[in-house]
Design a protein around this motif. Sequence first.
Motif, mmCIF file in Angstrom:
data_model
loop_
_atom_site.group_PDB
_atom_site.id
_atom_site.type_symbol
_atom_site.label_atom_id
_atom_site.label_comp_id
_atom_site.label_asym_id
_atom_site.label_seq_id
_atom_site.Cartn_x
_atom_site.Cartn_y
_atom_site.Cartn_z
ATOM 1 N N TYR A 86 -5.385 5.549 2.422
ATOM 2 C CA TYR A 86 -6.834 5.260 1.914
ATOM 3 C C TYR A 86 -6.834 4.106 0.957
ATOM 4 N N ASP A 87 -8.063 3.686 0.751
ATOM 5 C CA ASP A 87 -8.154 2.613 -0.370
ATOM 6 C C ASP A 87 -8.702 3.956 -1.648
ATOM 7 N N ARG A 145 0.856 -1.130 -0.003
ATOM 8 C CA ARG A 145 -0.088 -0.036 0.155
ATOM 9 C C ARG A 145 0.784 1.332 -0.070
ATOM 10 N N SER A 201 -10.015 3.502 4.773
ATOM 11 C CA SER A 201 -9.569 1.900 4.605
ATOM 12 C C SER A 201 -9.810 1.227 5.895
ATOM 13 N N ALA A 235 -3.960 2.024 -3.246
ATOM 14 C CA ALA A 235 -3.956 2.048 -1.959
ATOM 15 C C ALA A 235 -2.724 2.340 -0.958
#
Length: 693
Positions: free
Chosen positions: A566-567, A556, A577, A563
């Motif tokens: 956050y997503d 991520r 997220s 990602a």
Amino acid sequence: MTAINAVTDLTLDGDIAVITLNSPPVNALSAAVRQGLFEGFKAAIADPAAKAIVLICEGRTFIAGADITEFGSAMADPQLADVQDMMESSTKPVVAAIHGTVLGGGLEVALCAHYRVAVPSAKFGLPEVNLGLLPGAGGTQRLPRVVGPERALEMMTSGRHVPAKEALSGGLTDELVEEGKLKEGAIAFARKVAAENRPLTKIRDQNAKVEAARGKPEIFADFRKANARKFRGFLAPEYNIQCIEAAVNLPFDEGMKVERKLFNELMAGSQSAAQRYTFFAERQAQKIPGIADDTPLIPIKKVGVIGAGTMGGGIAMNFANAGIPVVIVEQKQEPLDKGLGIIRKNYERTASRGGITAAQVEERCALITGSLSMEESFADVDLVIEAVFERMDIKKDIFAKLDAICKPGAILATNTSGLNIDEIASVTKRPESVIGLHFFSPANVMKLLEIVRADHTSDSVIATSMKLAKQIGKTAVLVGVCPGFVGNRILGQRQREAQKLVMEGAMPWDIDRVLYDFGFPMGPFAMSDLAGLDIGWVKEKSNGESIRDVLCEADRRGQKTGAGYYDYDENRNAKPSPFTEKVINDFIVKSGANPRKISDEEILERCIFPMINEGVKILEEKKAIRSSDIDVVWQNGYGWPVYRGGPMWYGDQVGPDKVLAKMQDFQAKMGDAFKPSPLLEKLVADGKKFSDL
Ligand code: 3HC
């Protein structure tokens, strides 16, 4: 010739009266200028020998607007409206002869003339929006009648300076006259219209363009929608739009009432106060105490840049944009070609959006050459800027070489974002030529330039750097050597608190939301995701001991991997997220702390007040010249909302005593990271403000 007053003359050129204003620096509409105009027009109209009247200005520009220094206090008579009425109702044709920049109240005066003539270099604009205002002397009602509501929307909400050629096609000027021959041209024009006995039309009576937009509210709705992001948080753009709506939907005099009401509201508000402060803060930042105006400048005809990466390439583009040749040196052919290729692509992208022409792309690319040898390419440069990896040993090595290669007097600059420039300078035999030029990424876009004065940097090198910054369109601030200089040093405070808040129970999106709502374009965690969480992260050294380690190990790494904190969906829209939330909660549990609910108010104060305190420390250590310089840095380099002035200005709005009390409270609860600067304590004890520093 008759002297009307200290700033106004009236002469007769045959049968044409010429009113000449001379009120340096920019012929702003001070009380004396208003009085000169009023009496000048009165006399010219009364003079039977005059068939027409020309208004012209001496110096660098036609009237550049109201006198901003007069704002905030009651204006002495005559009012600007009295002058405008006199001009507009004149029974003799009035011709405004325009050069330089005709801005704000200046354009509003010119729009009360029956005709306008200009030289091709003149620029027209209503930039009040940039002062948090709207044109308050009829400009909101007259401009749409001349150029149409659509063009008026664009001009008034951007404050853009419209070039004379465009002004001619848009109807803002009636004729262009030869550069350098404005007076003769304007008089000839006046003589012509007087001889032809043309009817004296007033812009206020020309309703065709506004009537054509009546019953089409979508013009405004679409404009608001298209610009919602740009205008977020600002009051003035919306108020400007409402005035143009009034111009379209109401008779002139009713529209004027709307303009007056909204102008007064803006003028009394905190946003305009902050934006007017910013105008002067940026100009103040150019003034360096102790450096004489006649300090000799070093001519900069050719520039060298070391490093063809994102930073080096962006820096080089600034000079090419200003017509200065640049040579970029890299160690290997491949990164050099790649860097030059990216520069070309950047220019082509700008051209595809209409920012520059295809010919300009070629011109600018031709000004940037590449080389693999400092020895071969730097012997004749006047300035070299190093933009390589942030490591002291590498920088020292480079500066020792530059010292041997560059001609005497050449400026040797580093783009370091925080290393000790005195140490870098110490490896040369000419520390007086060494300076920091700290550009911000992307360097071809960001306005801020921190110019870092080292112990031995000469006045000439500083003065030349300040002037060069203006030439390449940067807003420069002179700062001193200290870790992080001014901008990043203050940023460090906010970053630390943002991280700590997360470990106490605030989620990254809570912190980002508070700062976004405050007016920043994004919060620190969204920013990390955008930049890439793995900047400076080394996989081999990662041991899962920080939230970032765990996120990077899970691949991520920010927006680029879909990602981060956050997503992200396929359109890069961010969502909080659950993964990140769990990682954070695990860390909190491991640390033995109890997460708590943290208020938005605490988030804001914890992030911002330590920044203000750090600003005071910077001033205490004399690493910035004045508190407004810090505000200029934060507005132009870090997205501080312009309508909140900057951290130091904001501190004054909150109140230094409240900032101090909160810092003391935080210190008692959370330790010495919040220790108030002794100067902050003294400031409060003396009843002074941050702006006094
Ligand atoms: N009022 C008072 N002072 C002004 C001024 C103004 N409108 N415009 C410029 N100045 C001062 C500056 O503060 C500076 O003073 P300093 O030398 O003591 O620092 C000096 O004039 C020269 O200004 P610049 O350094 O900015 O000179 P440039 O040549 O770079 O730029 C300019 C000239 C383009 C005219 C630029 O000064 C500018 O944009 N000025 C502001 C224009 C503006 O905003 N006009 C609208 C005013 S609001 C209004 O008119 C309300 C009306 O609708 C009722």
